[in-house]
Each structure stands twice: as C-alpha cells, then as structure tokens.
Design a protein around this motif. Structure first.
Motif, PDB file in Angstrom:
ATOM      1  N   ARG A 115       2.379  10.483  -2.921  1.00 42.10           N
ATOM      2  CA  ARG A 115       3.342  11.026  -1.963  1.00 42.10           C
ATOM      3  C   ARG A 115       4.451  11.791  -2.670  1.00 42.10           C
ATOM      4  O   ARG A 115       4.859  12.859  -2.253  1.00 42.10           O
ATOM      5  CB  ARG A 115       3.942   9.908  -1.113  1.00 42.10           C
ATOM      6  CG  ARG A 115       3.074   9.557   0.101  1.00 42.10           C
ATOM      7  CD  ARG A 115       3.840   8.660   1.037  1.00 42.10           C
ATOM      8  NE  ARG A 115       4.429   7.576   0.274  1.00 42.10           N
ATOM      9  CZ  ARG A 115       5.675   7.177   0.372  1.00 42.10           C
ATOM     10  NH1 ARG A 115       6.494   7.769   1.213  1.00 42.10           N
ATOM     11  NH2 ARG A 115       6.129   6.180  -0.358  1.00 42.10           N
ATOM     12  N   LYS A 142       0.832  -1.203   0.000  1.00 40.68           N
ATOM     13  CA  LYS A 142       0.000   0.000   0.000  1.00 40.68           C
ATOM     14  C   LYS A 142       0.868   1.254   0.000  1.00 40.68           C
ATOM     15  O   LYS A 142       0.527   2.243  -0.634  1.00 40.68           O
ATOM     16  CB  LYS A 142      -0.929   0.006   1.223  1.00 40.68           C
ATOM     17  CG  LYS A 142      -2.076  -0.965   1.101  1.00 40.68           C
ATOM     18  CD  LYS A 142      -3.057  -0.816   2.262  1.00 40.68           C
ATOM     19  CE  LYS A 142      -4.249  -1.747   2.100  1.00 40.68           C
ATOM     20  NZ  LYS A 142      -4.023  -3.088   2.708  1.00 40.68           N
ATOM     21  N   ILE A 143       1.975   1.208   0.722  1.00 43.03           N
ATOM     22  CA  ILE A 143       2.861   2.374   0.742  1.00 43.03           C
ATOM     23  C   ILE A 143       3.433   2.623  -0.641  1.00 43.03           C
ATOM     24  O   ILE A 143       3.382   3.742  -1.151  1.00 43.03           O
ATOM     25  CB  ILE A 143       4.026   2.190   1.750  1.00 43.03           C
ATOM     26  CG1 ILE A 143       3.487   2.188   3.176  1.00 43.03           C
ATOM     27  CG2 ILE A 143       5.064   3.304   1.590  1.00 43.03           C
ATOM     28  CD1 ILE A 143       4.537   1.867   4.221  1.00 43.03           C
ATOM     29  N   GLU A 190      -9.813   6.896  -0.229  1.00 44.70           N
ATOM     30  CA  GLU A 190      -9.624   6.198   1.046  1.00 44.70           C
ATOM     31  C   GLU A 190     -10.661   5.093   1.265  1.00 44.70           C
ATOM     32  O   GLU A 190     -10.436   4.180   2.053  1.00 44.70           O
ATOM     33  CB  GLU A 190      -9.660   7.187   2.221  1.00 44.70           C
ATOM     34  CG  GLU A 190      -8.608   8.282   2.183  1.00 44.70           C
ATOM     35  CD  GLU A 190      -7.198   7.817   2.514  1.00 44.70           C
ATOM     36  OE1 GLU A 190      -6.388   7.710   1.558  1.00 44.70           O
ATOM     37  OE2 GLU A 190      -6.905   7.552   3.690  1.00 44.70           O
TER      38      GLU A 190
END
Lengths: 394, 394
Positions: free
Chosen positions: B18, B10-11, B133
């Motif tokens: 990001r 997920k990161i 989200e």
C-alpha cells in the motif's frame, strides 16, 4: 472426502426449503405457472423506475473503454460522493465519500463488514424472526449468530437484547423494515438501543457495533418513517442495496456506510476495503455503480406494494388469519392456526399456494408471504387461503 | 477491540505494498501522471473489443423490467449454456450448462470453490511465484496455502509438487498463463500433474482437486497454446473471468466450470451454488451475464500486448536485465541484480518507475512489470531502467 463437511451439512440442512422450491417448480409444470400462486421469493415484481432505465441508457451511451476497468476497491470516488450526499439527507448526519464503500449488494456488504470485525467466537445478536442468511454470514467469518425474540408485534425487546449482550458480543444486527415481518423499529426503540449499546460498550470496554441492514428502507406505507440509525448511535454501520427499492436484485449493487464519528472509522474503512477485496468481490460492479449514482433517491412505484399489502391483509383478515399489519417491506408474517407451520404450509401447497414456513426465519408458528407479486395472484389465491383456514378451524 | 485482530494484522502486513501505491500517487501528483511510469497494476489498458460494446448496447436496448431481477444463484440457464458451448470447444471435453456457475469474476469463483471444498486445516498447494491473493482466499475458508517453487524457468516442478502432497491436501491450484511470471504450463506437464494427482488421490483415498485459475488463457503469443485441463484430469475445476481478455475487470463477471466426469460433480455444483450465495455474491451481475453470453470467444487486441512484450523484452535485454521471455499474460518477472528486490524496486521508484517486488509473489530476487500500459510508457521508462541497472552493476 468430496466437499467440505460443513458445506455438506448446510446443504442437507436447508434441503427442506429447496424441496419446497422444487415442489413449486413441479407444481408449475403440472398445473401451469399461472395457476400456481407463488409467494415464496422476495423478488420484486415491480419494474425498475424510469430514472433507472434512463441512467442505464445514458451511462452505456457515454461509456468509454476505460469505464469497465478496475477502480479503487472502495468504488469510484464520484459514486461514493453521490451516495454520501443522499445518505446525509436520509440519515440527517453529514456523511462523506470517505465513509462509503460500494459493494455487491447488501449481502456482499454484510459479509465484508462481519469479516472485518469478527474474531473467532465473537457473537452477533439479531432480533428474531430474522433473515435466515444472517446465520451463514456470521458463520462464514468464525462468528456466532445469537437470536433474541422480538415482542409479539415484532418490535424490539430492548430488555431481552440487554440480557443477551456478553463479553463476546461484537455487534447487534437489525433489519428494519424487516424481512420476514415487515415491521419497522420505532425511533424511540432505536434511541433506546443506541443508549444500551453505548452503556454496554463502556462497561465491557469493547465496542459493540450496531449494524443496520436497510434494503427495504424506502418501502414503507401510510407515511411511516424509518428512523435514522446514525442519529441514535455513533458506533453504527449501514448495509444497503438498490435491489429492492429500484427492483434490480440481480445486479448486485449496494454499499456500506460507517458513521463518520465511529471511534474506529478509519480502521473499519481500511478493514472493509481489504475484506471486500479478499473475499473476492474486489469491487462493486463498475457499470452499476455509475448507474445508481445517477438515480439516487428514486424507487419503483411503492404505492403498488401498499395496494398489494391492503389487498392481502383485507383478504386474509376476512378469512380469519391473525397477523400484524406491516408498515414496510413486502412481506406479511401471519400466525399459522396450528403450531406446526411446516404442516400448514404443506396444506397451502395443496391449494397451489407457495409460502415459506416461519421456522425458516426463527419464527415457528408463522409463515411468510412475499407479496411482491401481481395483484391477481393475491386475489386468485384468496379462495385457497380461505379453504385451508376453514379446514384447520373445523 | 476495534476490528478483527487477524484483519488488523493483514492490513499492516500488506502495508508496504500500500505504501508503494501511495508513493506512486504522491509521485504522480508531484511530477505529473504522464511523467510517472506505472507498471504496478494488472489493469488492462486495451479497450474492450467492439463485440463487447455491441453486446452491451444490444442487451440494454432489449432489456425489459424483469431482466434485472434475481435468477437462479448459478446464473441464467441460457448464459450457462452459451459458456458451456464455448468451453466445450476450448477444453475439447463436452461441458453442459449443468457444469457451469456464473460468478463475480475469478476471485469470486475461487472463493466459492475453496469454501465448498475446504475443511479447517486443509491444504491448497500452489506453484510459486504465485498470485498473492491466493493466500487470503485459502485463509478465508480455514485452509492453508502451501507454496511449492517452480523450476528456474517458472515451469512446473512435478517432483516437488509430488513431495508436497500430504493427507491434508485438498487441491492444487494453478494459474497459467501465470501472474506474475507470464509462464504457460506445457501440455506434457499438465498431463503429468493429472497422473500424479490421480495416483495421490487413490493412495490417500481422498480426492485431490486440480483448480485452474485461467483469466489469462486467451492472452498468449507466438502461437502458444494453453493446454486443456479437463483433458488431463477428471477431478478438475476451472475458475475463469472476462476481466483480462475482454478488458472489463471492474464489471466482476466470470464463471466456475466443473469437469463433467468429476466423481462428485453434483455435490460440487450444489456446494458451490450454496457458497456463491452465502458468501454474499448471491449471483453474478445479471446484465453482464447476458452481455458476455453474446460475446463468447471475443477478446481485446492481443497482438498489442505481444508488441508491448517485445518492446519491453528487447529494451530490458539491451540494458542487461535477466528474464524468461513470457509466452502469455501481460507480466514480465525479471531478476533483480541484487537479492534485495525491495531495495531494487525503491531505486526504480527514484526514476519514477513503479513495479512490484517479487517478494510480494513468493518470488524474491525478482520484480513484476505489468506491461498492460501505453507503448510510450515502456519506451520512455527505458532510460530509467538502464540507469538503475548500471548503478547496481557498477
């Protein structure tokens, strides 16, 4: 199909505790709240320290419009810095703001940590008796909580912990000062645990984390010192909150700190910034972040809890109760004079004394007294405690 | 093995967003924050209303020691009552405090709801473009988010939603006014959706819930009315927050309301009281609960957002951008003149304009502008918007 099957099961599974609380509410209505001795909840009765009230007033007075906006998910940098500075002294290991994430209390912290590290089926080991919510926290994120009994005095049984570690163990989760026993794990045992986990991690080729849930750290008596976790083990993570020591559990403010030399410090911090966000916390409440930054190190009047503990221990000792006098937290975990702790707790209820059976904490044959109550509640409950003990002894 | 495999994924999966934020930070350092036009975040720039500041000051001034303690997990009864009274007017359905749970914002509300209703593999349907989200929220609790495109004007496509409902559908999750499109679903379409879900529930012998995520409800323009969900469908649940309308997203305060006549109202309320607790929220922040109880119905100066919307729409219209003029929220979701929205967004970045690619919201070929910024940011960015459009048109 109404709600989730596993949630339905959890509700009915915990329903005897709820029934107990409902019973308590019923008793209070029937007999008047002042005639019921409620030791069931760890809800601090001491007022927050003056430093908190001052910080709150000052923070509100100096607030501008933008002070309630989003900030980075990890929290305000200046708040994290202030936490890191205090923590560096407390842990005697240099921590920076890059190692700290502000959270919605310790419960929020533990969920963010466990979601970041657990793959499905991973095990989390915790010494029992233990805080029963841990079961849910591990389960929330696909993990399995494995409990390992402590020694009879509730101190860590390192040999038992060693046996319990398997290829699936992702973390050992400790809570010292402990809820429900009030025990504080010694420096020697934490050192030994650190050595054990280092060795196991190496052998298993898998980092086994030590997670320390420390909301009661400042609530200790007779000069008892809670050892530093960070000094004993690099692969460690602290979850903490201001709920208990400054008496603000309703405000949901705490933090996560990762050991600055943890092998995967950066991945953990990134992972937990993500999990803190996606679990719906998003960030710790803004105003309270700024408030706690201004009252680091302060606490409610802990000497009052010491007095309550002594009052309770002296009283129960005279009545013939058997217990380990706790060096910390505000819980006492006496033995029940019969194996069936639920039956014993029901007898206490007849005396309008509300406590929680040890079974609820993985410690059957015991009961938990939360003594964060008025002194007079303790004093006035004593005849009831005595009568029930006599009934069981006869 | 460092952190959870799925979290690692997920990161890295979200790393391009990001990277964009990091790029934004870099641009601000290099060119000065005032020279960068940051439309990337839905962080309200308007100050909270005077009613909020007054409520905060009054609440703090009248706080006693016990006001920061635990309260029932669902929240203070008097706060829930005040929310229920306001909501009864807003929804035109009589809601009581027994239908309301205070939460840590709408994100906390949605997680508590989904954990309470989802069994592993259950599907949650959401119209796209959608708030990204939601993907995480469903996944957190073993669910699967299924997206169903809206019509070209971003209104609900009931036929498409009907086709998407299967034996595994547990809920339809809508967000109106919508992030990222600013669209508001009409009364007729909500009525139609209610009828559809009633019929499907009957046919499938399984309650299909309608979850309405409504943080932008009060942010509407030109007299646009957001229809009542409760009037259209009994099996509905509202998630709301005070983040956007009173500009306090950092404080994490919101609520869940269950339709008073939902078939399983009691089970839902019990389930969500449990999930709100065990997910680690425990309860919504105490102080902010009391504050919002005192400023129900107030909001920041919405007319300012209307002005910003017009400024932006007029400007972009003149530059040749194609978009649906949004009746609500503070987002605009224009088409990119080329299919590759990421490439287009990168071109805007060269003009120091920061926006988010539509792909990030399940709406490729678009980009999202969050116009909750200073008027001058919009005005000063316009030449850059124009230059980029020209480059792509030539």
């Amino acid at each position: 199909m109404t709600i989730a099957t596993h949630i339905k099961a959890k509700i009915s599974g915990s329903s005897w505790i709820r029934k107990m609380f409902e019973e308590g509410a019923r008793l209070k209505t029937e007999h008047g709240a002042e005639n019921v001795f409620d030791f069931s909840l760890g809800n601090p009765n001491l007022a927050p320290p003056e430093a908190f009230h001052k910080a709150l007033k000052d923070t509100v007075a100096s607030s501008s419009g933008n002070d309630h906006a989003y900030m980075p998910n990890m929290g305000y940098p200046h708040v994290r810095k202030s936490v890191a500075e205090y923590l560096s002294q407390e842990q005697r290991v240099r921590v920076s703001e890059n190692d700290v994430i502000m959270t919605c209390g310790a419960a929020g912290a533990l969920n963010a940590i466990l979601k970041a590290i657990l793959d499905p089926g991973d095990e989390v080991i915790t010494p029992s008796p233990y805080f029963v919510e841990y079961q849910f926290y591990a389960d929330n994120h696909g993990g399995i909580l494995k409990t390992v009994p402590t020694k009879p005095d509730f101190s860590l049984d390192i040999a038992a912990l060693s046996t319990a570690v398997t290829q699936r163990t992702k973390a050992v989760l400790i809570n010292s000062p402990n809820n429900p026993t009030g025990q504080v794990y010694s420096k020697a045992s934490i050192d030994e645990l650190g050595r054990l986990l280092k060795e196991k991690s190496k052998k298993l080729n898998r980092t086994v984390y030590l997670i320390a849930d420390e909301p009661y750290r400042k609530i200790v008596y007779d000069g008892c010192a809670v050892p530093s976790i960070f000094e004993s083990y690099n692969e460690s993570i602290i979850a903490n909150s201001y709920s208990k020591d400054i008496s603000i559990p309703g405000e949901r403010i705490g933090y996560i700190a990762v050991h600055p030399e943890a092998s995967y410090n950066k991945e953990l911090m990134e992972g937990m910034a993500l999990t803190n966000r996606i679990l719906g916390f998003v960030n710790a409440p803004a105003l309270m972040q700024r408030v706690v930054a201004s009252c680091q190190g302060s606490s409610a009047d802990i000497s009052a809890y010491a007095r309550k503990r002594d009052l309770l221990c002296n009283g129960l000792g005279e009545c013939g109760y058997d217990f380990v006098k706790p060096p910390g937290a505000f819980y006492l975990f006496p033995k029940t004079p019969v194996p069936d702790d639920v039956a014993f707790v029901k007898e206490l209820q007849k005396e309008l004394i509300l406590v929680v059976p040890g079974s609820g904490f993985g410690g059957p044959g015991h009961f938990r007294i939360a003594y964060c109550v008025e002194d007079r509640t303790i004093t006035n409950a004593m005849p009831g405690f005595e009568r029930v003990m006599k009934r069981f002894k006869d």
